[in-house]
Design an enzyme around this catalytic site. Structure first.
Site, PDB file in Angstrom:
ATOM      1  N   ARG A  72       9.147  -5.264   3.210  1.00 61.41           N
ATOM      2  CA  ARG A  72       9.129  -6.732   3.321  1.00 61.41           C
ATOM      3  C   ARG A  72      10.215  -7.222   4.267  1.00 61.41           C
ATOM      4  NH1 ARG A  72       6.473  -5.801  -0.962  1.00 61.41           N
ATOM      5  NH2 ARG A  72       5.328  -7.273  -2.257  1.00 61.41           N
ATOM      6  N   GLY A  88      -0.451   0.630   2.696  1.00 60.17           N
ATOM      7  CA  GLY A  88      -1.185  -0.581   2.315  1.00 60.17           C
ATOM      8  C   GLY A  88      -0.313  -1.810   2.506  1.00 60.17           C
ATOM      9  N   ARG A  96      -9.320   1.873   1.884  1.00 59.99           N
ATOM     10  CA  ARG A  96      -8.830   0.901   0.882  1.00 59.99           C
ATOM     11  C   ARG A  96      -9.337  -0.511   1.170  1.00 59.99           C
ATOM     12  NH1 ARG A  96      -2.643   2.081  -0.278  1.00 59.99           N
ATOM     13  NH2 ARG A  96      -3.107   0.634  -1.968  1.00 59.99           N
ATOM     14  N   SER A 151      -2.405  -8.875  -6.938  1.00 58.53           N
ATOM     15  CA  SER A 151      -1.843  -7.926  -5.969  1.00 58.53           C
ATOM     16  C   SER A 151      -0.687  -8.582  -5.236  1.00 58.53           C
ATOM     17  CB  SER A 151      -2.933  -7.519  -4.968  1.00 58.53           C
ATOM     18  OG  SER A 151      -2.341  -7.088  -3.758  1.00 58.53           O
ATOM     19  N   GLN A 181       0.642  -7.457  -2.627  1.00 56.94           N
ATOM     20  CA  GLN A 181       0.412  -7.364  -1.179  1.00 56.94           C
ATOM     21  C   GLN A 181      -0.403  -8.561  -0.707  1.00 56.94           C
ATOM     22  OE1 GLN A 181      -1.327  -3.470  -0.861  1.00 56.94           O
ATOM     23  NE2 GLN A 181       0.640  -2.429  -1.113  1.00 56.94           N
ATOM     24  N   ASP A 190       2.268   1.799 -10.215  1.00 55.88           N
ATOM     25  CA  ASP A 190       2.738   2.931  -9.402  1.00 55.88           C
ATOM     26  C   ASP A 190       3.364   4.036 -10.253  1.00 55.88           C
ATOM     27  OD1 ASP A 190       1.879   1.625  -7.154  1.00 55.88           O
ATOM     28  OD2 ASP A 190       3.864   0.919  -6.532  1.00 55.88           O
TER      29      ASP A 190
HETATM   30  C1  S3P Z   1       3.152  -3.135  -3.425  1.00 56.56           C
HETATM   31  C2  S3P Z   1       2.340  -3.678  -4.369  1.00 56.56           C
HETATM   32  C3  S3P Z   1       1.502  -2.896  -5.275  1.00 56.56           C
HETATM   33  C4  S3P Z   1       1.930  -1.418  -5.302  1.00 56.56           C
HETATM   34  C5  S3P Z   1       2.196  -0.872  -3.951  1.00 56.56           C
HETATM   35  C6  S3P Z   1       3.280  -1.676  -3.243  1.00 56.56           C
HETATM   36  C7  S3P Z   1       3.934  -4.042  -2.572  1.00 56.56           C
HETATM   37  O1  S3P Z   1       0.164  -2.989  -4.872  1.00 56.56           O
HETATM   38  O2  S3P Z   1       0.948  -0.647  -5.953  1.00 56.56           O
HETATM   39  O3  S3P Z   1       2.623   0.481  -4.038  1.00 56.56           O
HETATM   40  O4  S3P Z   1       4.847  -3.578  -1.854  1.00 56.56           O
HETATM   41  O5  S3P Z   1       3.643  -5.244  -2.588  1.00 56.56           O
HETATM   42  P1  S3P Z   1      -0.714  -4.327  -5.088  1.00 56.56           P
HETATM   43  O6  S3P Z   1      -0.502  -5.202  -3.919  1.00 56.56           O
HETATM   44  O7  S3P Z   1      -2.102  -3.837  -5.178  1.00 56.56           O
HETATM   45  O8  S3P Z   1      -0.188  -5.007  -6.304  1.00 56.56           O
END
Ligand code: S3P
Length: 429
Positions: free
Chosen positions: A28, A91, A119, A162, A164, A309
């Site tokens: 981030r 991701g 994904r 999520s 993310q 996780d």
């Molecule tokens: C993450 C959020 C989680 C986590 C991933 C990292 C992040 O996923 O599983 O390893 O850095 O925002 P989600 O966005 O699906 O919650």
């Protein structure tokens, strides 16, 4: 590196573990440097491949990046207006970049490795398109073609919980006209809100007014706490190998990331927490965990989201817990770097564990004596590390395929394992 061959721990695991900087916070802060032009200095930046991928993308977008181990300095302008950015296995990197680039003038293609290309990305593109983003996906997946332009704020009730997706929307909101309002039925990790200094309202909505956010090199610079998701493997190991005692200095303490302390304590685990301090928007602790027999535990929504996780590590731990541990509402596990529900339950069955699976739930009944087996990791770092810990408690040799994949989040994992459990690991070239 090919396979890792593990034999049972002959002695207790004891000592300090210096874990990598938190992967979510590292990525981030690095990616958010694209919004500022003054210098950002990050200390204890994550050294895993995902974190390095974020730095490579930032550099490709025009910033100057200097790294010495876990110290990173990012400077200059993000002047690059087009190109292909390879997000590797990450991701977080791909989804956050979609939110950032959607509001920046230019045209980009985001790609990823085989796992990332499988994904789901519609969950991010959908709210961003509502803000006016021009994003084309291939059948809901990467590669993503992004044409940046002007955006408007939105009011969005998340369908998928999520962090993310939430972060992508909030970062797009920084460039939008008007405010953005975001709501989740249950809160996902909140590091972005901490960095942007956004507190959720009493009704749970997060409100972002881009004219009121202070984002500078100074607010982005930080000492990054150690990653509790990496700690989870050693916590499982300490609770499985008698007489073990492990300590984690500088560990991130955030109720949305390590609620597992309360869960495990409630089932008999000895966990001591000292020196809680507040640093750069997050709490940091010194944590000591001592071997203790534990009772079975249950994880259900919304805890499943908070522990998503860590479930691979805790599924292994469940084989040592007394009784039937259940993991419910774990559909998100199926769309991580691999289908983790499938990989974990199949590997556990191979090692002789008592496992039940129904739709997106599973149960593990312990205690059971694990037998060594050859484990397919699907190149997923957390699957490899979880079964390495299982190998320390198994009666015969455990073989982990694709051992190098641990480098995605924790490049020194095998080195730490050799130090904490000497003679238990052999790495094939
Ligand atoms: C993450 C959020 C989680 C986590 C991933 C990292 C992040 O996923 O599983 O390893 O850095 O925002 P989600 O966005 O699906 O919650």
């Amino acid at each position: 590196m090919g396979r890792a061959i593990l034999t049972a721990a002959r002695n207790a695991l004891r000592g300090f573990v210096a874990l990598p900087g938190d992967k979510s916070i590292s990525q981030r802060r690095a990616l958010m440097s694209l919004f500022v032009s003054d210098d950002v200095t990050l200390t204890n930046y994550g050294t895993g491949e995902d974190c390095l991928t974020a730095l490579a993308c930032v550099q490709q977008l025009g910033k100057t990046v200097a790294r010495s181990g876990s110290i990173v300095q990012i400077s200059g302008e993000a002047g690059c207006k087009s190109g292909e950015l390879n997000c590797g296995n990450s991701g977080t990197c791909s989804r956050l970049l979609m939110g950032i680039l959607a509001g920046h003038e230019g045209e980009w293609q985001l790609t990823g490795d085989e796992s990332l290309s499988r994904r789901p990305m519609k969950r991010v593109a959908k709210p961003l398109r509502k803000m006016g983003a021009r994003i084309d996906l291939q059948d809901g997946h990467l590669p993503a073609h992004i044409r940046g332009g002007s955006l408007q704020g939105i009011i969005y009730h998340a369908q998928v919980i999520s962090a993310q997706v939430k972060t992508a929307v909030l970062l797009a909101g920084l460039r939008a006209s008007g405010s953005t309002f975001y709501f989740e039925n249950s809160m996902s990790r909140n590091h972005t809100e901490h960095i942007l200094n956004l507190a959720p309202r009493s009704n749970g909505w997060i409100a972002l007014d881009p004219t009121k956010v202070e984002l500078t090199g100074k607010t982005l610079s930080a000492l990054i706490p150690s990653d509790p998701s990496s700690a989870a493997f050693w916590i499982a190991a300490a609770l499985m190998v008698p007489d073990s005692e492990l300590e984690f200095p500088g560990l991130l303490s955030n109720p949305l990331r390590n609620s597992y302390f309360d869960l495990l304590r409630g089932r008999g685990a000895m966990i001591a927490i000292q020196n809680r301090t507040h640093l750069n928007g997050e709490h940091v602790i010194h944590c000591r965990i001592s071997y203790s027999p534990i009772g079975a535990f249950s994880v259900a929504f919304p805890e499943t989201i908070k522990l998503i996780d860590e479930i691979p590590a805790f599924a292994i731990l469940a084989t040592a817990a007394n009784g039937r541990s259940v993991f419910l509402d774990a559909s998100e596990l199926r769309v991580k770097e691999s289908d983790r529900l499938k990989c974990m339950t199949e590997g556990l069955v191979r090692m002789g564990a008592e496992v039940e699976v129904w739709s997106d739930n599973f149960a593990v009944t312990g205690p059971v004596e694990l037998q060594g087996a050859e484990i397919e990791t699907a190149h997923d770092h957390r699957i490899a590390m979880a079964f390495a810990i299982a190998g320390l408690a198994a009666t015969s040799k455990t073989i982990i395929q694709d051992a190098e994949c641990v480098a995605v989040s924790y490049p020194d994992f095998w080195k730490d394992l050799e130090r904490l459990a000497p003679g238990c690991i052999e790495l094939e070239p």
